[in-house]
Scaffold this active site. Sequence first.
Site, PDB file in Angstrom:
ATOM      1  N   SER A 173      38.447  -8.314 -49.120  1.00  0.00           N
ATOM      2  CA  SER A 173      38.341  -7.565 -50.384  1.00  0.00           C
ATOM      3  C   SER A 173      38.937  -6.176 -50.225  1.00  0.00           C
ATOM      4  O   SER A 173      38.536  -5.435 -49.322  1.00  0.00           O
ATOM      5  CB  SER A 173      36.887  -7.408 -50.799  1.00  0.00           C
ATOM      6  OG  SER A 173      36.264  -8.644 -50.816  1.00  0.00           O
TER       7      SER A 173
ATOM      8  N   GLN B 109      36.101  -6.455 -44.947  1.00  0.00           N
ATOM      9  CA  GLN B 109      35.472  -7.499 -44.148  1.00  0.00           C
ATOM     10  C   GLN B 109      36.489  -8.570 -43.762  1.00  0.00           C
ATOM     11  O   GLN B 109      37.133  -9.139 -44.647  1.00  0.00           O
ATOM     12  CB  GLN B 109      34.347  -8.139 -44.978  1.00  0.00           C
ATOM     13  CG  GLN B 109      33.637  -9.284 -44.304  1.00  0.00           C
ATOM     14  CD  GLN B 109      32.644  -9.960 -45.244  1.00  0.00           C
ATOM     15  OE1 GLN B 109      32.912 -10.081 -46.432  1.00  0.00           O
ATOM     16  NE2 GLN B 109      31.519 -10.387 -44.711  1.00  0.00           N
TER      17      GLN B 109
ATOM     18  N   TYR C 118      36.376 -11.960 -42.327  1.00  0.00           N
ATOM     19  CA  TYR C 118      35.638 -13.152 -41.894  1.00  0.00           C
ATOM     20  C   TYR C 118      36.496 -14.414 -42.070  1.00  0.00           C
ATOM     21  O   TYR C 118      36.921 -15.024 -41.125  1.00  0.00           O
ATOM     22  CB  TYR C 118      34.354 -13.298 -42.721  1.00  0.00           C
ATOM     23  CG  TYR C 118      33.129 -12.617 -42.141  1.00  0.00           C
ATOM     24  CD1 TYR C 118      33.230 -11.468 -41.380  1.00  0.00           C
ATOM     25  CD2 TYR C 118      31.854 -13.137 -42.371  1.00  0.00           C
ATOM     26  CE1 TYR C 118      32.100 -10.848 -40.864  1.00  0.00           C
ATOM     27  CE2 TYR C 118      30.723 -12.530 -41.849  1.00  0.00           C
ATOM     28  CZ  TYR C 118      30.845 -11.386 -41.100  1.00  0.00           C
ATOM     29  OH  TYR C 118      29.719 -10.790 -40.592  1.00  0.00           O
ATOM     30  N   SER C 119      36.723 -14.782 -43.358  1.00  0.00           N
ATOM     31  CA  SER C 119      37.417 -16.044 -43.639  1.00  0.00           C
ATOM     32  C   SER C 119      38.850 -16.003 -43.131  1.00  0.00           C
ATOM     33  O   SER C 119      39.454 -14.934 -43.007  1.00  0.00           O
ATOM     34  CB  SER C 119      37.451 -16.309 -45.146  1.00  0.00           C
ATOM     35  OG  SER C 119      36.157 -16.447 -45.643  1.00  0.00           O
TER      36      SER C 119
ATOM     37  N   GLU D 212      25.147  -9.147 -47.099  1.00  0.00           N
ATOM     38  CA  GLU D 212      26.141  -9.407 -48.142  1.00  0.00           C
ATOM     39  C   GLU D 212      25.523 -10.189 -49.297  1.00  0.00           C
ATOM     40  O   GLU D 212      25.748  -9.885 -50.460  1.00  0.00           O
ATOM     41  CB  GLU D 212      27.328 -10.194 -47.565  1.00  0.00           C
ATOM     42  CG  GLU D 212      28.363 -10.523 -48.631  1.00  0.00           C
ATOM     43  CD  GLU D 212      29.583 -11.267 -48.086  1.00  0.00           C
ATOM     44  OE1 GLU D 212      29.558 -11.691 -46.918  1.00  0.00           O
ATOM     45  OE2 GLU D 212      30.549 -11.405 -48.838  1.00  0.00           O
TER      46      GLU D 212
END
Lengths: 380, 399
Positions: B166, B131, B133-134, B249
Amino acid sequence: MDLILTEDQELIAKTAADFVAQKSPVARVRALRDQADEVGFSRDLWKEMADLGWVGIPFAEAHGGADLGLAELSVVLEALGRGLAPEPFLSTVLLGGLAIARSGDEALGEAWLPGVVSGEKILSLAYQGPASRYDLNVTGARATQDGDGYLLEGEKIQVLDGHVADAILVTARTSGDEGENDGISLFLVPKDTPGVGIERQIRVDHRNAALLHLSGVHVGSGSLVGPVGGAGSLVADVVDRATIGLCAEMLGGMQQAFDLTLAHLKSREQFEQVIGSFQALKHRAADVFIAIELARSVVMAAARAADDEAADLPRLVSLAKAHCSEAYVHVTNEGVQMFGGVGMTDEYDIGLYMKRARAAELSFGDADHHRARWAALGGY
Amino acid sequence: MSDLEAFRTETRDWLDQSCPDSLRGGTGGALAGTWGGRKWKPDNPDQRVWLDRCAERGLTAPTWPTAYGGGGLSKEQAKVLSEEMRALRVPPPLIGFGLTMIGPTLLQYGTEEQKQEHLPPICRGEIRWCQGYSEPGAGSDLAGLQCRAEDRGDHYIINGSKIWTSDADQADWIFALVRTDPQAKKQEGITFLLIDMETPGVTVSPIKLISGSSPFCETHFENVKAWKKNVVFKEHAGWTVAKALLGHERTMVAEAFGSGAGGARRTLADRARSHLPGVQEGQPLPDAVLRSQIARMEMDTQAFGLTMQRSRDAAKAGHQPGAESSIFKVVGTELNQRRQELLLKIAGPQALGWEGAGFAPDELQTTRDWLRSRGNTIEGGTSEVQRNVIAKRVLGLPD
């Protein structure tokens, strides 16, 4: 055991919510308190609740009841808890009535339960001796053989609705020492039995209660509820079920207290904005919401476990009471704080909920008591 | 026999016959299991056997449509399947973000072509997802992300960095939020894009955490070419997809951490007995304070488990997700942190080990798990953001 309401239960919930909104606002409770009403609840409304079938929910059809369970009754009690309704469900239905029903004593059942279900008879259960704290095995009363019956001596505290009860079921020790579960017997004592003294008590939450003095009270052997010396487990089971009922009432109370608080957060302005826009209060409001959501789950689970006669019922009762005790106090403490100065005034309702929260917390065992019981039941 | 009971019997028999013995009865943690992917090397060859058998039957993704490699099961059947798996103590054949996050998102927002391309390899455990995202400059304020995607007709050129990806070093594809319109308002210029990690210009560097492990990476994009056919939903409308995926999530995180009291793990009381001097098995704990703390932990965990059950029961009965589901992430993660702290307290000085002599493996694990758990209330939306969401969306408190 699904944790949802059935369609029938949804219907009961809606009827009860409408009933409370129309006929049992908190103003009614406030008026009963301020007028020092002698009964402390409305006999007319109690009759209406009986006619709606609520009083008979957990009793057998043979006695006029609906033969339903705590899943249904807790839906009604939640609605009544929103309005702090003082009608005698705990004393008459959950304590006195269920003790007779679950004892299996047919003669007593036929003599008393139809009158309970129709709303005419008020019962209670005197299970607390002075300084017994939460120990049901400290009865504060002794019963000795007296001819073909028994002679009762002792003192009982905070007998719910004891001042108007037609009969009080009384725990008394027929053998053994205080603190032991063996040796406890349960007697049905009609109010006008010679030697019975009843003295009304005024509690902080104005839930109706009375002291019971027993001085040379003779009762016949037919007044025994359950086995001689072996009623301890019956009383514990009945108190567990009543605890679930109280928790349902607490759930309604905390929900209402939170609704009042939220409405205040959305309307009260300080520093040129509504105070509900402040993050310090938003996060605390979120925590209150969380506590209430968890409370709903544990109450529903305990009620269904009771109806299923589940083996882990005592643990689920302790879970429900421990959580609801802390949640209701948390919700109402936060409510008074967020209302600010007016939260401290008698005029605002939030204070009534805070008093009820404490009174409920300290009835049938507080959170510490139930955590200790949970541990003991878990073998540690 | 009802259809559901027939399904239960059939499922039980199949599971019993199909799951290799070497995989049964394991007590791995919530996130232990087969993650699959091109780089996957099973510790035990039976993991591959079990994965292939389940995938063939659609049981890696039980409720997905069979057309995409799923099992086509109803919610009731899926519940029966998981009950039977637990009863027989067989492990899930496959876990990972493909199944829990991007898969459900594609089912909701993907084109038919995207579903055909991406879902079957997820079900077969061939492609592992991560993922994106951040970013180093965009944490809780996720919409402030800067990873840039320049429009080049049928494709984009990506430049920027993602952080806390991750297991990016193990993953084959990444689902990422990229900025396609730097002029638009924060939330409106974002696109949800699928990118093959083998594309030239993608580099990954693991990040070492306070727990000593490196489950997270920083992922860099330098002139990376990404095809527009891999945009999910619409260009510039990635925020909508992102929020839906965050919901998946949070449910996953809550379920992973919320079930701490159950299963084959030793109870907290058993652990306490083994660390308190002179206490025998089955005896009451002599320390009343510790006993009360253990009881509180167990009770709060059960209250949370019952709340998740209430939500599942409502869903099963066809109700929309209730307000209660908004509390799962914050409550589940905070419970896990409290649990880890209580485990330290129970172990006492034996919780102080980092490695080497004088500490049992489970004591060393307790220390590492505690450190790891501190991230639970930060990742996937901090507890503070969760409370903001509850206050705004559920309680209607104003900004």
